[in-house]
Design a protein around this motif. Structure first.
Motif, mmCIF file in Angstrom:
data_model
loop_
_atom_site.group_PDB
_atom_site.id
_atom_site.type_symbol
_atom_site.label_atom_id
_atom_site.label_comp_id
_atom_site.label_asym_id
_atom_site.label_seq_id
_atom_site.Cartn_x
_atom_site.Cartn_y
_atom_site.Cartn_z
ATOM 1 N N VAL A 218 12.709 3.581 -3.607
ATOM 2 C CA VAL A 218 12.438 2.710 -2.465
ATOM 3 C C VAL A 218 13.751 2.082 -2.016
ATOM 4 O O VAL A 218 14.415 1.380 -2.787
ATOM 5 C CB VAL A 218 11.418 1.611 -2.820
ATOM 6 N N LYS A 219 14.136 2.327 -0.771
ATOM 7 C CA LYS A 219 15.404 1.823 -0.237
ATOM 8 C C LYS A 219 15.119 0.883 0.935
ATOM 9 O O LYS A 219 14.429 1.265 1.886
ATOM 10 C CB LYS A 219 16.278 2.990 0.231
ATOM 11 N N PHE A 220 15.631 -0.336 0.848
ATOM 12 C CA PHE A 220 15.441 -1.323 1.908
ATOM 13 C C PHE A 220 16.659 -1.348 2.824
ATOM 14 O O PHE A 220 17.799 -1.432 2.363
ATOM 15 C CB PHE A 220 15.230 -2.719 1.308
ATOM 16 N N ARG B 110 0.828 -1.204 0.000
ATOM 17 C CA ARG B 110 0.000 0.000 0.000
ATOM 18 C C ARG B 110 0.864 1.256 0.000
ATOM 19 O O ARG B 110 0.542 2.252 -0.668
ATOM 20 C CB ARG B 110 -0.914 -0.005 1.232
ATOM 21 N N ALA B 111 1.961 1.228 0.755
ATOM 22 C CA ALA B 111 2.850 2.390 0.838
ATOM 23 C C ALA B 111 3.534 2.659 -0.507
ATOM 24 O O ALA B 111 3.669 3.815 -0.927
ATOM 25 C CB ALA B 111 3.892 2.182 1.925
ATOM 26 N N ILE B 112 3.965 1.589 -1.177
ATOM 27 C CA ILE B 112 4.609 1.750 -2.489
ATOM 28 C C ILE B 112 3.615 2.309 -3.502
ATOM 29 O O ILE B 112 3.956 3.183 -4.317
ATOM 30 C CB ILE B 112 5.202 0.404 -2.963
ATOM 31 N N LYS B 113 2.386 1.839 -3.456
ATOM 32 C CA LYS B 113 1.350 2.361 -4.360
ATOM 33 C C LYS B 113 1.064 3.836 -4.070
ATOM 34 O O LYS B 113 0.839 4.629 -4.998
ATOM 35 C CB LYS B 113 0.076 1.530 -4.225
ATOM 36 N N ALA B 114 1.068 4.207 -2.789
ATOM 37 C CA ALA B 114 0.850 5.614 -2.435
ATOM 38 C C ALA B 114 1.986 6.485 -2.955
ATOM 39 O O ALA B 114 1.754 7.598 -3.449
ATOM 40 C CB ALA B 114 0.718 5.755 -0.923
ATOM 41 N N LEU B 115 3.214 5.997 -2.847
ATOM 42 C CA LEU B 115 4.366 6.719 -3.389
ATOM 43 C C LEU B 115 4.227 6.899 -4.897
ATOM 44 O O LEU B 115 4.441 7.997 -5.433
ATOM 45 C CB LEU B 115 5.658 5.955 -3.064
ATOM 46 N N PRO C 272 9.195 -9.577 -3.508
ATOM 47 C CA PRO C 272 7.867 -9.225 -4.031
ATOM 48 C C PRO C 272 7.632 -7.716 -4.078
ATOM 49 O O PRO C 272 6.959 -7.216 -4.990
ATOM 50 C CB PRO C 272 6.909 -9.897 -3.044
ATOM 51 N N PHE C 273 8.217 -6.993 -3.148
ATOM 52 C CA PHE C 273 7.995 -5.552 -3.063
ATOM 53 C C PHE C 273 8.933 -4.776 -3.997
ATOM 54 O O PHE C 273 8.562 -3.727 -4.516
ATOM 55 C CB PHE C 273 8.141 -5.102 -1.612
ATOM 56 N N ILE C 274 10.124 -5.324 -4.220
ATOM 57 C CA ILE C 274 11.007 -4.749 -5.234
ATOM 58 C C ILE C 274 10.363 -4.894 -6.603
ATOM 59 O O ILE C 274 10.394 -3.972 -7.431
ATOM 60 C CB ILE C 274 12.393 -5.438 -5.198
ATOM 61 N N ARG C 275 9.754 -6.055 -6.818
ATOM 62 C CA ARG C 275 9.063 -6.298 -8.091
ATOM 63 C C ARG C 275 7.901 -5.319 -8.278
ATOM 64 O O ARG C 275 7.705 -4.762 -9.363
ATOM 65 C CB ARG C 275 8.565 -7.745 -8.130
ATOM 66 N N LEU C 276 7.138 -5.077 -7.213
ATOM 67 C CA LEU C 276 6.028 -4.131 -7.286
ATOM 68 C C LEU C 276 6.538 -2.723 -7.565
ATOM 69 O O LEU C 276 5.958 -1.986 -8.393
ATOM 70 C CB LEU C 276 5.233 -4.148 -5.980
ATOM 71 N N ALA C 277 7.614 -2.329 -6.901
ATOM 72 C CA ALA C 277 8.176 -0.996 -7.113
ATOM 73 C C ALA C 277 8.632 -0.823 -8.567
ATOM 74 O O ALA C 277 8.446 0.249 -9.160
ATOM 75 C CB ALA C 277 9.344 -0.759 -6.155
ATOM 76 N N LYS C 278 9.210 -1.871 -9.150
ATOM 77 C CA LYS C 278 9.627 -1.801 -10.552
ATOM 78 C C LYS C 278 8.423 -1.654 -11.467
ATOM 79 O O LYS C 278 8.441 -0.866 -12.427
ATOM 80 C CB LYS C 278 10.431 -3.047 -10.921
ATOM 81 N N GLN C 279 7.361 -2.409 -11.179
ATOM 82 C CA GLN C 279 6.140 -2.329 -11.989
ATOM 83 C C GLN C 279 5.556 -0.919 -11.966
ATOM 84 O O GLN C 279 4.995 -0.450 -12.969
ATOM 85 C CB GLN C 279 5.108 -3.327 -11.480
ATOM 86 N N LEU C 280 5.698 -0.227 -10.819
ATOM 87 C CA LEU C 280 5.126 1.108 -10.665
ATOM 88 C C LEU C 280 6.149 2.219 -10.926
ATOM 89 O O LEU C 280 5.884 3.385 -10.655
ATOM 90 C CB LEU C 280 4.546 1.253 -9.246
#
Length: 375
Positions: free
Chosen positions: A255-257, A213-218, A241-249
């Motif tokens: 996004v830094k982990f 949700r946070a990545i989508k908001a960004l 999974p979240f790196i993949r989502l960030a790339k898609q968006l």
């Protein structure tokens, strides 16, 4: 007095684990011997703790948990203690620290019709029933007022066996006098310019915390705000999974982990917004850590501590049913708002007038009282 504590796994950056350690250290400070049962321990061993790492067996988590319970009971039968406090639900506990929400409630509201037929459901229900059923003798220490009626709905637990604890925020999270200098050094270290915004998400268990949700908001932020905003994710979990989502968006560069860390106060002072859009959260300790540091908060109302943000007027709480569009809108509004200083002042003022800190002391008092009663 020998006090035993049981938790399935210990690692330094989990909320449950930090609560356990602070309570156990408080009991040790009051003259008690501390024995710990766990299946794994990451990090240094506290001086004077007798940590017993049990080699559990089983093809699934619930079977390993059952083996853990049985090994603890056998060890205590051979080498008795004055009281056993658990941080995971299991049979044989004198005291249970309720870091988790009600299992049955989640199972019936967020799973398919078939789930109650599984062995996993039956075993975890048995663990929970052993703690909360009306004929159990376990005293439960709750840290979320939202969960008391939920447990009582499923188990009819008597009021006298449920005690609500205050929060237990560590004083090192409080806003320091040199907070501006700490913020300046932090932002210089991470290469953040004055006009850049930093959103912070803290917590292990990225799926539950709502990182998607946070990545989508960004990703939804308008330009030029979007290109001037970064999201730092601090915690231990699977990142792919979240790196993949960030790339898609198209936000992977923003996004830094970072893994779990012990310098969270610096991040709280260096950020511009704490985002915590959890799907499910018993309390959300990081909400109060942000509050006492003066960092504005955006969270969801399913978090047990979300009401503190509303009471303090230190940010916004997204009401259920959750809508991503609402989170997107509030993220943009908070990053663009001129109310940041007002939220900061409100948060610091509230943190100085409310008891947000005494949980370890209160829990230790109750645990020792129960040990004396049992004796």
């Amino acid at each position: 007095m020998i006090l035993a504590f049981a938790l399935f796994k210990y690692f330094p950056f989990g909320g449950l684990q930090r609560d356990f350690l602070r309570i156990a250290l408080e009991c040790q400070k009051r003259g008690c011997e501390i024995r710990v049962y766990t299946t794994s321990w990451q990090g240094d061993y506290p001086e004077g703790f007798n940590v017993k790492t049990l080699p559990v067996r089983g093809s699934s988590n619930h079977k390993r948990m059952l083996d853990f319970q049985e090994q603890i009971q056998k060890d205590i039968a051979d080498d008795p203690v004055d009281l056993l406090t658990g941080f995971n639900k299991m049979a044989g506990l004198d005291v249970y620290y309720a870091a988790d929400t009600c299992f049955k409630e989640k199972a019936f509201t967020s799973r398919g019709w078939w789930y109650p037929l599984t062995s996993r459901f039956k075993q975890y229900s048995a663990f929970e029933s052993a703690v909360f059923s009306s004929d159990s003798k376990t005293l439960s220490l709750l840290i979320s007022p939202l969960q008391k009626p939920v447990f009582q709905k499923h188990y009819q637990t008597p009021d006298e066996r449920i005690i609500l604890l205050p929060p237990g925020i560590s004083k090192d999270r409080c806003r320091s006098k040199n907070h501006n200098e700490i913020r300046r050094k932090f932002r210089h270290e991470f290469g953040l310019k004055n006009d850049e915004k930093l959103i912070l998400l803290v917590g292990s268990g990225f799926k539950t915390k709502g990182l998607d949700r946070a990545i989508k908001a960004l990703a939804s932020l308008p330009e030029p705000l979007k290109s001037q905003t970064q999201l730092f994710v601090v915690g231990q979990d699977k990142q792919k999974p979240f790196i993949r989502l960030a790339k898609q968006l198209n936000t992977e560069q923003q996004v830094k982990f970072l893994s779990g860390r012990d310098d969270i106060p610096r991040f709280l002072l260096g950020a511009d917004l704490l985002i915590h859009p959890a799907y499910n959260e018993n309390t959300g300790t990081v909400l109060l850590e942000a509050l006492v540091s003066g960092l504005p908060v955006l969270t969801t109302d399913v978090c047990g501590y979300a009401h503190y943000i509303k009471d303090a007027d230190a940010g916004y709480v997204v009401q259920s049913p959750f809508r991503q569009e609402r989170l997107n809108d509030l993220t943009c509004r908070m990053l663009s708002s001129n109310k940041k200083e007002t939220w900061q002042k409100n948060a610091v003022k509230y943190s100085r007038s409310e008891d947000l800190y005494s949980m370890p002391q209160k829990a230790a008092e109750i645990i020792m009282q129960q040990a004396l009663r049992k004796a």
